[in-house]
Design a protein around this motif. Structure first.
Motif, PDB file in Angstrom:
ATOM      1  N   TYR A 326     -32.170  35.424  20.433  1.00 37.10           N
ATOM      2  CA  TYR A 326     -32.683  34.946  19.016  1.00 37.10           C
ATOM      3  C   TYR A 326     -33.396  33.627  19.000  1.00 37.10           C
ATOM      4  CZ  TYR A 326     -33.600  34.580  14.318  1.00 37.10           C
ATOM      5  OH  TYR A 326     -33.968  34.360  12.884  1.00 37.10           O
ATOM      6  N   SER A 329     -36.246  33.570  21.109  1.00 35.96           N
ATOM      7  CA  SER A 329     -37.500  34.122  20.660  1.00 35.96           C
ATOM      8  C   SER A 329     -38.143  33.309  19.524  1.00 35.96           C
ATOM      9  CB  SER A 329     -37.288  35.580  20.148  1.00 35.96           C
ATOM     10  OG  SER A 329     -36.341  35.390  19.148  1.00 35.96           O
ATOM     11  N   LYS A 330     -37.129  32.621  18.746  1.00 32.97           N
ATOM     12  CA  LYS A 330     -37.580  31.904  17.393  1.00 32.97           C
ATOM     13  C   LYS A 330     -37.830  30.308  17.699  1.00 32.97           C
ATOM     14  CE  LYS A 330     -37.616  35.164  14.358  1.00 32.97           C
ATOM     15  NZ  LYS A 330     -38.504  35.657  13.555  1.00 32.97           N
ATOM     16  N   ASN A 740     -38.104  33.473   6.551  1.00 35.98           N
ATOM     17  CA  ASN A 740     -39.149  33.599   7.812  1.00 35.98           C
ATOM     18  C   ASN A 740     -40.596  33.676   7.102  1.00 35.98           C
ATOM     19  OD1 ASN A 740     -37.885  34.601  10.224  1.00 35.98           O
ATOM     20  ND2 ASN A 740     -36.885  36.375   9.289  1.00 35.98           N
ATOM     21  N   GLY A 744     -42.768  31.271  11.710  1.00 39.32           N
ATOM     22  CA  GLY A 744     -41.317  31.403  12.021  1.00 39.32           C
ATOM     23  C   GLY A 744     -40.280  31.114  11.011  1.00 39.32           C
ATOM     24  N   ILE A 745     -39.582  30.599  11.401  1.00 38.50           N
ATOM     25  CA  ILE A 745     -38.317  30.179  10.542  1.00 38.50           C
ATOM     26  C   ILE A 745     -38.460  28.721   9.720  1.00 38.50           C
ATOM     27  CG2 ILE A 745     -35.854  29.425  10.362  1.00 38.50           C
ATOM     28  CD1 ILE A 745     -35.350  31.363  12.682  1.00 38.50           C
TER      29      ILE A 745
END
Length: 791
Positions: A326, A329-330, A740, A744-745
């Motif tokens: 994770y 990916s982020k 999100n 992204g975050i």
């Protein structure tokens, strides 16, 4: 403006200007030209938030000018719009301060026009007042969120209320306060604060809140009310951001308002640092309650884990690999906590607290509880159980001896043919042997032991529990003494009988020896068998005449005392499974090894020959397999049963105010666990993932919120939650939001009341947490009085 509260805000929401026309010359100095004077006075008093509240009027131009001149006061952070309304209800006149939301300037400009539409309702000696119903209509027409503060500058029960809310009467006052239409009561002196708090406690008015105001009518003598005023003003401080929204949040949580200033402690951990796509995002932490909320599966738990445990050493392989994928990916990473700080941080992962208590383990197995349970000594009861166990074994032994004596009566006696000869002289040889046991020494030794025990019992400062043990020992030795004294008497009687018989036989033998030797030899065997037969009869008579008392003839119920340790509102109880051993229970205990029989009467059928067969294999076999004699095996089996099932140590935790023990469910234990953390001074920070999942939903509002407040009073708290109550009702100091978006975050933080062009924390709570809208609306609805004109 700061995003979270780092210091208290000193407020004064009751200052008049020249537009309070009813006050005449009192307010003549309070003009636009004298704003610098007011600003200087405010700075001297270190005031942070004010409101100009003139009687029944709002002058936008003055308000706007004040806002534009805030820089003249270095301490001032916010000026809110307000009005002091004169209202009457139930024949009483009182003042109400209205503080309005300042975020919509257009609506603020309209207030003057709206007020012009309304005329005063009263035609009494003191004019310029609105009916309560008219007042509510005005508030509705202004159409802004509003805080309403009613005057209460004296006690509730004084005769002269002087335009205080309590003038409506005590019953109506209580009703109005409970309706929550007014958000606070205004007072000036500390004495009145005490009176109001006493009244609140007396009537249990949970919605009654307080705030102070100077009611200054002359800026040149601020903070005095006027030149002749000699009283000292008591300022209020609120723990909030210096905004209308902050004021709202403060007045909905009494813990946020105080008349005594205090410094907000510095946080143990000052921030969480995330690296998101090579951009460092610092999330400031409060020293109190910090809640992390966010979209599902956005990595909230991951952040706490990497923060506390960057090597992921205590989580399963699947989750570890998932976290790593994770983050890749982020394109996100978490800066871990400095290792030096970890020693004073306590961390509980998601579900770990409740899981601790779901396996029906003893409460004493948990280190957090273990140290609080006192030891319970049960060895002192061993002598009581030994006494009755020995009686059972003696009963079985006596049964065997009686059976043997009866069996010995089955004896053939051959009588010689010439025994009927009148000239025959019976030749008899006695083999009856006198007993040689000497019980005197045993009795003397027992007496010595008894004397020593009595001396020990009379020893000064001997503990009560030890005296009880000695008394039990004395009782047992006294019983032993009586037994051997009886044996001594029985022996004496037996020997006397034997001696007499032997003398008779000896005398007879001498006479017979003088008779014909041939006849004597023929009858020699006969005489010997006869004597043996006589002895068997004596033995049988002796056995059937032996007193066979009931095993429990002297039994008294045994009360097992429990150990209690009061601690922080709880009682830690160490007890046994059975607190009172009745005669029924002791009977079950003694009969436990036997198969399908639980009554002592069954023992009449048991002797040494069938003892083993009478016992249940599943209960007694393992003891026999160890090579033990059946008597030893029985005794050990019974004592092990007592230890494992009857006097088994049990642990419970009871609240001091509870009338009876209701049991310790996993959820209840989780609450106790958390509550005790609030008293643990070894840790300066507590990190926990979703504590709301560890307790039932109804316990969140009734217990968990108060517990987390207690914890935050002494240490910094950082937690993840999806429960809106644990954010809004708990009144957290800081909310960390994770979202999100297409890039992204996104991560940011702020107090509940924080809002700017891009961030609205309360809206994030409403949008993110299930039920968040309802929880926020319930807290905020008091300030949206636009549709509450009939309230």
């Amino acid at each position: 403006m700061n995003r979270i509260v780092n210091s208290l805000i000193k407020v004064d929401l009751h200052i008049h200007s020249e537009y309070s026309k009813k006050d005449g010359d009192l307010v003549s100095n309070n003009t636009k030209e004298n704003i610098p004077i007011l600003m200087g006075k405010l700075e001297k008093e270190k005031v942070n938030m004010i409101a100009i509240t003139d009687h029944n009027v709002f002058n936008f131009d003055l308000y706007d000018t004040l806002v534009n001149n805030m820089s003249l006061c270095k301490t001032l952070q916010s000026i809110l719009p307000g009005i002091e309304f004169d209202v009457f209800e139930n024949g009483a006149r009182f003042h109400v301060i209205a503080i309005f939301d300042d975020t919509n300037k257009d609506k603020l400009k309209d207030i003057e026009k709206i007020l012009q539409k309304y005329k005063f309702d009263n035609k009494e000696k003191k004019p310029n007042a609105y009916k309560f119903s008219t007042f509510r209509s005005i508030i509705t027409d202004i159409n802004l969120n509003v805080v309403l503060i009613a005057h209460q500058k004296s006690g509730i029960r004084v005769e002269n209320q002087n335009e205080n809310l309590a003038g409506v009467g005590e019953e109506q006052f209580d009703y109005i306060v409970n309706c929550e239409y007014f958000d606070a009561l205004e007072f000036r002196s500390g004495r009145i604060e005490g009176i109001l708090k006493s009244y609140q406690n007396e009537k249990d008015l949970k919605n009654m809140r307080y705030i102070t105001g100077t009611d200054c009518h002359d800026w040149t003598v601020y903070p005095k009310q006027k030149k002749t005023d000699k009283s000292d003003i008591r300022y209020s401080y609120i723990k909030s951001l210096p905004t209308f929204k902050g004021l709202v949040m403060a007045l909905t949580e009494s813990r946020r308002v105080t008349t005594a200033y205090y410094d907000i402690r510095k946080p143990y951990l000052d921030k969480i640092s995330l690296n998101i796509k090579n951009q460092v995002v610092d999330l400031e932490l409060s020293s109190g309650l910090n809640a992390i909320i966010g979209d599902n599966s956005i990595g909230k738990s991951l952040i706490l884990e990497y923060l506390y445990n960057p090597k992921l050493t205590k989580i399963d392989k699947t989750r570890k690999e998932g976290y790593k994928r994770y983050c890749e990916s982020k394109e996100i990473s978490v800066v871990p906590i400095d290792q030096k700080l970890l020693k004073s941080i306590h961390f509980d992962r998601q579900g770990n607290i409740r899981k601790l208590f779901q396996d029906n383990n003893s409460l004493n197995n948990y280190p957090q509880f273990q140290k609080h349970f006192n030891d319970l000594i049960i060895d002192s009861y061993d002598a009581i159980f030994d006494k009755y166990i020995d009686r059972v074994l003696n009963k079985i032994k006596n049964n065997y001896q009686l059976k043997n004596a009866k069996r010995n009566l089955n004896f053939d006696l051959d009588i010689p043919a010439d025994v009927e000869d009148n000239n025959y002289q019976l030749h008899a040889v006695s083999n009856i042997v006198c007993k040689t046991k000497d019980y005197s020494q045993i009795i003397d030794n027992i007496k010595n032991v008894l004397n020593q025990l009595k001396k020990l019992r009379d020893t000064k400062d001997l503990l009560e529990e030890d005296i009880k043990i000695i008394n039990l020992s004395i009782e047992k030795y006294q019983e032993m003494k009586k037994k051997y004294e009886k044996l001594k008497i029985d022996e004496k009687i037996h020997n006397s009988i034997c001696s007499t018989i032997n003398k008779v036989f000896e005398s007879h033998e001498k006479a017979v020896n003088k008779i014909v030797q041939d006849q004597e030899r023929k009858r020699n065997n006969f005489n010997t068998d006869l004597i043996s037969f006589q002895q068997r009869i004596v033995d049988y008579i002796d056995k059937i005449n032996t007193k066979n008392e009931d095993i429990l003839f002297d039994y008294k119920d045994i009360l097992i005392k429990q150990e209690e340790n009061p601690l922080n509102g709880y009682i830690f109880i160490t007890r046994t499974v059975v607190s009172k051993i009745t005669s029924e229970i002791i009977e079950d205990i003694l009969m436990y090894p036997f198969s399908n029989n639980n009554k002592l009467s069954y023992l009449s059928k048991v002797d040494n020959d069938n003892f083993i067969d009478s016992c249940a294999d599943t209960k007694i076999k393992k003891y026999l397999d160890e090579g033990k004699d059946i008597n030893i095996a029985y005794k050990q089996c019974v004592k092990d049963y007592v230890k494992s099932d009857i006097l088994k140590i049990d642990y419970a935790i009871l609240k001091e105010e509870d009338s009876e023990l209701s049991g310790n469910s996993p959820g209840k234990n989780a609450l106790i666990y958390l509550d005790l953390l609030s008293y643990d001074l070894n840790n300066k920070m507590y990190i926990v993932d979703q504590p709301g999942d560890d307790v039932s939903q109804n316990k969140i509002t009734s217990d968990l919120i108060d517990i987390f407040r207690k914890i935050s009073d002494k240490k910094q708290v950082l937690f993840i939650t999806h429960k809106p109550e644990l954010v809004v009702n708990l009144d957290v100091d800081n909310v960390i939001v994770l979202k999100n978006d297409e890039d992204g975050i996104v991560a940011y933080n702020g107090a509940l009341e924080y809002q700017d062009e891009n961030i609205n924390i309360l809206k994030d709570i409403a949008d993110t947490l299930d039920g968040g809208v309802d929880v926020i609306r319930k807290r905020w609805k008091r300030y949206d009085k636009r549709n509450n004109s009939k309230n």
